[in-house]
Scaffold this active site. Structure first.
Site, short mmCIF file in Angstrom:
data_model
loop_
_atom_site.label_atom_id
_atom_site.label_comp_id
_atom_site.label_asym_id
_atom_site.label_seq_id
_atom_site.Cartn_x
_atom_site.Cartn_y
_atom_site.Cartn_z
N ALA A 69 0.83 -1.20 0.00
CA ALA A 69 0.00 0.00 0.00
C ALA A 69 0.87 1.26 0.00
O ALA A 69 0.47 2.29 -0.55
CB ALA A 69 -0.91 -0.01 1.21
N GLN A 179 -7.03 0.38 6.18
CA GLN A 179 -7.58 -0.13 7.44
C GLN A 179 -9.11 -0.24 7.38
O GLN A 179 -9.73 -0.70 8.34
CB GLN A 179 -7.17 0.78 8.61
CG GLN A 179 -5.68 0.83 8.87
CD GLN A 179 -5.11 -0.46 9.49
OE1 GLN A 179 -5.84 -1.36 9.89
NE2 GLN A 179 -3.79 -0.55 9.54
N SER A 197 -4.53 -2.98 0.77
CA SER A 197 -3.39 -3.88 1.02
C SER A 197 -3.90 -5.25 1.45
O SER A 197 -4.79 -5.35 2.29
CB SER A 197 -2.52 -3.27 2.13
OG SER A 197 -1.31 -3.96 2.24
N HIS A 199 -2.23 -7.73 3.04
CA HIS A 199 -1.76 -8.36 4.29
C HIS A 199 -2.50 -7.85 5.53
O HIS A 199 -2.30 -8.36 6.63
CB HIS A 199 -0.24 -8.21 4.45
CG HIS A 199 0.26 -6.85 4.84
ND1 HIS A 199 0.47 -6.50 6.15
CD2 HIS A 199 0.60 -5.78 4.12
CE1 HIS A 199 0.94 -5.25 6.21
NE2 HIS A 199 1.01 -4.80 4.98
N CYS A 321 4.93 1.29 11.13
CA CYS A 321 5.91 1.89 10.21
C CYS A 321 6.68 3.02 10.87
O CYS A 321 7.71 3.44 10.37
CB CYS A 321 5.22 2.39 8.94
SG CYS A 321 4.66 1.03 7.93
N1 PLP Z 1 -1.89 3.01 5.00
C1 PLP Z 1 -2.33 2.63 6.21
C2 PLP Z 1 -3.50 3.34 6.80
C3 PLP Z 1 -1.71 1.59 6.90
O1 PLP Z 1 -2.15 1.22 8.10
C4 PLP Z 1 -0.59 0.94 6.31
C5 PLP Z 1 0.14 -0.11 7.01
O2 PLP Z 1 0.27 -0.12 8.22
C6 PLP Z 1 -0.17 1.38 5.05
C7 PLP Z 1 -0.84 2.40 4.42
C8 PLP Z 1 1.00 0.72 4.37
O3 PLP Z 1 0.69 -0.59 4.02
P1 PLP Z 1 1.79 -1.55 3.40
O4 PLP Z 1 2.42 -2.25 4.55
O5 PLP Z 1 1.04 -2.50 2.52
O6 PLP Z 1 2.75 -0.71 2.65
#
Ligand code: PLP
Length: 376
Positions: A69, A179, A197, A199, A321
């Site tokens: 994502a 989410q 996403s 996962h 992250c």
């Molecule tokens: N956007 C949101 C709201 C997320 O919670 C996350 C992951 O925690 C992401 C984007 C990024 O997802 P990805 O791990 O697939 O890059």
């Protein structure tokens, strides 16, 4: 470990895993190869795209497979902004976005001279609509907001935001739906671009999707071949993309049932938490039940996380992250909940896989830690 970190990532659904292993073993040919094996890989991947499109009520050519994502957010935001600089240099986002959006915005500001407005949020974590109305101007080309916040579960009124944007401007609306998928219905007809996403919905890591309406042009960020309409070069991860449709179908088919179950766990956990001294529950009625953000005002986030870890519980503080940064939670700070809350919050995330006795065990551990580790 007892896992309470489903907002960070989820275990793979057994059916998805079995399908993936089968495709990986049997259909490894490059989906762009012209021989029969290549064509078969291509067909399987395109069947998944078509089924995914049907599940989301959009067209297959409006879906681009990406590796995560974060990549989809980058492509939507930077790809759109860089392709439309001549139309305007103003972008709007919020103060509570995922780091993949925040850092894309900062790069556009610092390296490419865009002006970015970061909208404040209300105490319930939703976007301040008046601030949005005031920020939109003739120069605004893009608005990007999340649907559900990853730290608090706060839900944004996406249809209302879309209506304001489309009424007041020519800006394109991008929504990070990561989410929200599998938890809420996604009003894609009101949205120009959306990120998903796999996962987070019991699918594979390295598997994500960018939805973009047909008429929207993007600048490619990964140059290569003809893959994904020339917008994302590189040999297609065909086996991963092939199981996206199954992942989504499984998540959507049990959405209502799972939501009801998780709501019960949520209510039980929140009732217990609200009895504890010096505890502030920061997820509210405007949040999905899967995420509970809570501040133990006398126990710092890191201390709480480590103490829970030692007792065998996996939770997060802030978004995963940003977990290695020492900074406070910018999401909690933006909600106006104060500096102590921003440095003393943890995120407990629930799933249909969470057992009631696991919640009971977590409550016992939280009570002990809140008693034993509190600062004076
Ligand atoms: N956007 C949101 C709201 C997320 O919670 C996350 C992951 O925690 C992401 C984007 C990024 O997802 P990805 O791990 O697939 O890059």
């Amino acid at each position: 470990m007892i896992y309470f970190d489903y907002a960070s990532t989820t275990p793979v659904h057994e059916e998805v895993l079995n399908a993936y292993i089968k495709v990986l073993q049997n259909h490894y040919a490059n989906a762009d190869s012209l021989h029969n094996d290549g064509r078969k890989s291509q067909r399987l991947m395109e069947k998944s795209r078509a089924q995914t499109a049907q599940l989301l009520s959009v067209s297959a050519e409006e879906l681009l497979f990406t590796s995560c994502a974060s990549e989809a957010n980058s492509l939507a935001i930077k790809g759109f902004a860089l392709a439309h600089r001549q139309r305007g240099n103003h972008i709007i986002t919020t103060r509570v976005e995922h780091s993949s959006v925040v850092h894309a915005m900062e790069q556009l500001e610092q390296e490419f001279g865009f002006r970015v407005t970061y909208l404040p949020v209300n105490r319930d974590g939703s976007v301040d609509m008046n601030a949005l109305r005031q920020a939109l101007c003739a120069e605004t080309i893009l608005v990007s907001t999340m649907y559900v916040n990853n730290e608090t579960g706060a839900i944004n009124p996406i249809e209302e935001i879309a209506a304001i944007i489309h009424e007041q401007s020519r800006a394109v609306f991008h929504v990070d739906c990561v989410q929200a998928l599998g938890k809420l219905s996604i009003p894609l007809s009101d949205i120009d671009m959306a990120t998903f996403s796999a996962h987070k919905i019991y699918g594979l890591k390295g598997s994500a999707l960018l939805y973009k309406k047909r008429n929207i042009n993007l600048l490619a960020l990964i140059n290569g071949g003809q893959q994904e309409q020339g917008l994302r070069g590189g040999t297609a991860n065909a086996p991963v993309n092939t199981v996206f449709a199954k992942t989504l179908r499984l998540a959507l088919s049990e959405q209502t049932l799972h939501n009801q179950y998780v709501q019960q766990l949520h209510d039980c956990l929140c009732a217990e938490l609200s009895e504890l001294p010096d505890v502030q529950i920061q997820s509210n009625k405007n949040c999905v039940p899967h995420i509970i953000n809570v501040a133990f005002m006398k126990v710092g986030s890191e201390v709480m996380l480590n103490a829970l870890n030692e007792r065998g519980f996996a939770v997060s503080a802030k978004s995963t992250c940003s977990s290695k940064s020492k900074a406070h939670s910018y999401v909690i700070a933006a909600m106006g909940l104060g500096e102590i809350a921003a440095t003393h919050s943890i995120r407990i995330s629930l799933s249909h896989l969470t057992k009631p006795e696991e919640v009971d065990a977590l409550i016992t551990a939280l009570k002990e830690i809140n008693h034993d580790y509190r600062t004076k």
